[in-house]
Design a protein around this motif. Structure first.
Motif, PDB file in Angstrom:
ATOM      1  N   VAL A 111      17.757  36.713  46.506  1.00 21.88           N
ATOM      2  CA  VAL A 111      17.355  36.101  45.227  1.00 21.88           C
ATOM      3  C   VAL A 111      16.065  36.750  44.723  1.00 21.88           C
ATOM      4  N   LEU A 112      15.115  36.955  45.629  1.00 22.40           N
ATOM      5  CA  LEU A 112      13.873  37.615  45.217  1.00 22.40           C
ATOM      6  C   LEU A 112      14.151  39.030  44.715  1.00 22.40           C
ATOM      7  N   ALA A 113      15.150  39.699  45.310  1.00 22.41           N
ATOM      8  CA  ALA A 113      15.477  41.062  44.871  1.00 22.41           C
ATOM      9  C   ALA A 113      15.973  41.053  43.425  1.00 22.41           C
ATOM     10  N   VAL A 114      16.791  40.060  43.079  1.00 21.70           N
ATOM     11  CA  VAL A 114      17.268  39.950  41.692  1.00 21.70           C
ATOM     12  C   VAL A 114      16.083  39.693  40.754  1.00 21.70           C
ATOM     13  N   MET A 115      15.191  38.820  41.177  1.00 25.51           N
ATOM     14  CA  MET A 115      14.025  38.504  40.335  1.00 25.51           C
ATOM     15  C   MET A 115      13.103  39.708  40.178  1.00 25.51           C
ATOM     16  N   ARG A 116      12.947  40.459  41.269  1.00 25.67           N
ATOM     17  CA  ARG A 116      12.126  41.676  41.214  1.00 25.67           C
ATOM     18  C   ARG A 116      12.741  42.667  40.223  1.00 25.67           C
ATOM     19  N   GLY A 117      14.086  42.754  40.246  1.00 29.71           N
ATOM     20  CA  GLY A 117      14.788  43.639  39.312  1.00 29.71           C
ATOM     21  C   GLY A 117      14.559  43.233  37.867  1.00 29.71           C
ATOM     22  N   LEU A 118      14.653  41.943  37.608  1.00 28.20           N
ATOM     23  CA  LEU A 118      14.420  41.451  36.237  1.00 28.20           C
ATOM     24  C   LEU A 118      13.005  41.792  35.785  1.00 28.20           C
ATOM     25  N   ALA A 119      12.045  41.552  36.661  1.00 30.72           N
ATOM     26  CA  ALA A 119      10.649  41.851  36.323  1.00 30.72           C
ATOM     27  C   ALA A 119      10.492  43.330  35.998  1.00 30.72           C
ATOM     28  N   GLY A 120      11.148  44.167  36.781  1.00 35.23           N
ATOM     29  CA  GLY A 120      11.063  45.613  36.581  1.00 35.23           C
ATOM     30  C   GLY A 120      11.661  46.062  35.261  1.00 35.23           C
ATOM     31  N   GLU A 121      12.618  45.267  34.756  1.00 36.77           N
ATOM     32  CA  GLU A 121      13.241  45.593  33.474  1.00 36.77           C
ATOM     33  C   GLU A 121      12.465  44.999  32.292  1.00 36.77           C
ATOM     34  N   ASP A 170       5.410  40.021  30.853  1.00 37.09           N
ATOM     35  CA  ASP A 170       4.570  39.645  31.985  1.00 37.09           C
ATOM     36  C   ASP A 170       5.297  38.694  32.932  1.00 37.09           C
ATOM     37  N   VAL A 171       4.912  38.776  34.195  1.00 32.68           N
ATOM     38  CA  VAL A 171       5.350  37.808  35.191  1.00 32.68           C
ATOM     39  C   VAL A 171       4.117  37.016  35.610  1.00 32.68           C
ATOM     40  N   VAL A 172       4.134  35.711  35.323  1.00 34.82           N
ATOM     41  CA  VAL A 172       3.049  34.835  35.743  1.00 34.82           C
ATOM     42  C   VAL A 172       3.580  33.952  36.863  1.00 34.82           C
ATOM     43  N   VAL A 173       2.927  34.009  38.015  1.00 35.90           N
ATOM     44  CA  VAL A 173       3.316  33.181  39.153  1.00 35.90           C
ATOM     45  C   VAL A 173       2.327  32.031  39.272  1.00 35.90           C
ATOM     46  N   LEU A 174       2.905  30.823  39.342  1.00 34.20           N
ATOM     47  CA  LEU A 174       2.107  29.607  39.439  1.00 34.20           C
ATOM     48  C   LEU A 174       2.166  29.129  40.881  1.00 34.20           C
ATOM     49  N   ILE A 175       1.009  28.994  41.507  1.00 31.44           N
ATOM     50  CA  ILE A 175       0.957  28.500  42.882  1.00 31.44           C
ATOM     51  C   ILE A 175       0.131  27.220  42.904  1.00 31.44           C
ATOM     52  N   GLY A 176       0.291  26.458  43.974  1.00 27.55           N
ATOM     53  CA  GLY A 176      -0.476  25.226  44.107  1.00 27.55           C
ATOM     54  C   GLY A 176       0.249  24.242  44.999  1.00 27.55           C
ATOM     55  N   ALA A 177      -0.500  23.256  45.491  1.00 34.23           N
ATOM     56  CA  ALA A 177       0.050  22.288  46.426  1.00 34.23           C
ATOM     57  C   ALA A 177       1.115  21.430  45.756  1.00 34.23           C
ATOM     58  N   SER A 178       1.944  20.825  46.569  1.00 37.90           N
ATOM     59  CA  SER A 178       2.930  19.864  46.097  1.00 37.90           C
ATOM     60  C   SER A 178       2.223  18.728  45.347  1.00 37.90           C
ATOM     61  N   ARG A 194       2.325  38.636  45.152  1.00 38.73           N
ATOM     62  CA  ARG A 194       1.392  39.763  45.247  1.00 38.73           C
ATOM     63  C   ARG A 194       2.010  41.033  44.673  1.00 38.73           C
ATOM     64  N   GLU A 195       3.291  41.208  44.936  1.00 41.03           N
ATOM     65  CA  GLU A 195       3.949  42.451  44.566  1.00 41.03           C
ATOM     66  C   GLU A 195       4.398  42.470  43.103  1.00 41.03           C
ATOM     67  N   VAL A 196       4.883  41.334  42.603  1.00 36.78           N
ATOM     68  CA  VAL A 196       5.579  41.322  41.312  1.00 36.78           C
ATOM     69  C   VAL A 196       4.734  40.733  40.178  1.00 36.78           C
ATOM     70  N   ALA A 197       3.839  39.792  40.495  1.00 34.81           N
ATOM     71  CA  ALA A 197       3.119  39.092  39.437  1.00 34.81           C
ATOM     72  C   ALA A 197       2.133  40.009  38.714  1.00 34.81           C
ATOM     73  N   ASP A 198       2.056  39.847  37.406  1.00 31.85           N
ATOM     74  CA  ASP A 198       0.949  40.430  36.652  1.00 31.85           C
ATOM     75  C   ASP A 198      -0.264  39.528  36.775  1.00 31.85           C
TER      76      ASP A 198
END
Ligand code: ADP
Ligand code: MG
Length: 263
Positions: free
Chosen positions: A198-208, A51-59, A223-227
């Motif tokens: 850099v995002l392209a490399v991360m997207r590739g890792l997620a895809g693998e 899984d890819v978990v993306v954490l968002i939130g204010a500084s 939106r595109e990569v996170a589970d």
């Protein structure tokens, strides 16, 4: 990538849920204080294999502190973190093993300046794992190729662009064959035109199928990569769900307000 429907339904036993799958990261009731400042206020979060978990939130909401607790760059005060079922603890031998299993990529790269790209990637396998140099060289060259830097093996960090440095840092973390990769705002220090590589490399890792926990302000990537996307505010996860749910129909007013400010 893999389904995330089980996240949050495995209960608090952590080791085995109803599906029998052990979370790679299992955070249970985590609290952390810096002096009088209560920076993590009861965080529960699970990251399932692939899984890819993306954490968002204010500084200042505690995102970095949470990641840093996972590989013990910070200690926590209450609660528990389990990596593949095993509780994170404080003894030095365990911490070294933990850091090999939990790769981390920082905003500011943290490469060894006196080593080439190849040297940076080989360092962990040879020094920590005792891998023979020839084997480590082969592996490191393969990883540099994977992040698109086969031609930069002999380059020193000072001669690389920010995007190239960050890709070396990703290859270096992967060299330890970690169970999970943590990314703390990996593109925030980059010039805008270098973010994509850099995002392209991360997207590739997620895809693998790489298990990843990513702090980022790149909402398109999320939106595109996170589970699963988790919105954090004032040291707690306010809301977590698939990207479409968090971005298009957030349940919580605080999530809506945050997204309204940044989107
Ligand atoms: P984020 O990554 O979401 O911006 P941080 O985890 O860096 O948030 O910070 C959360 C809170 O903890 C902030 O109030 C910050 O000032 C505080 N903090 C972070 N690191 C330290 C530290 N080493 N000592 C004291 N306070 C800290
Ligand atoms: Mg941070």
């Amino acid at each position: 990538t893999a389904t995330s429907g089980t996240s949050g339904t495995t209960g608090t036993t952590g080791t085995t849920g109803t599906t029998g799958t052990t979370p790679v990261i299992d955070i249970l009731g985590l609290h952390k204080w810096f002096g009088d400042t209560h920076v993590l206020r009861g965080v529960d979060l699970q990251v399932m294999p692939s899984d890819v978990v993306v954490l968002i939130g204010a500084s200042g909401s505690g995102k970095s502190t949470l990641l840093r607790c996972v590989n013990r760059l910070e200690t926590h005060d209450e609660g528990e973190i389990r990596i593949s079922g095993e509780p994170v603890r404080g003894d030095e031998r365990y911490i070294n093993a933990l850091r090999a299993r939990v790769g981390m990529v920082f905003q500011h790269f943290h490469l060894f300046p006196h080593m080439t790209a190849l040297g940076n990637v080989m360092e962990g396998p040879t020094q920590v794992r005792g891998m023979p140099a020839a084997q480590a060289t082969d592996m490191a060259l393969g990883l540099l190729d994977r992040v698109g830097l086969a031609d930069k093996a002999d380059a020193y960090p000072a001669t690389l662009s920010g995007g190239q440095k960050q890709r070396v840092a990703i290859a270096r973390a992967l060299a330890m064959q970690p169970d999970v990769m943590l990314f703390d705002e990996p593109t925030s220090a980059l010039d805008p035109e270098l973010v994509g590589e850099v995002l392209a490399v991360m997207r590739g890792l997620a895809g693998e199928g790489t298990t990843m926990m990513v702090v980022t302000h790149e909402m398109g990537f999320a939106r595109e990569v996170a589970d699963m996307v988790a919105y954090m505010d004032e040291g707690a996860i306010v809301e977590m769900g698939p990207p479409a749910q968090i971005f298009d129909e957030p349940a919580m007013e605080r999530t809506r307000r945050f997204l309204g400010q940044i989107l």
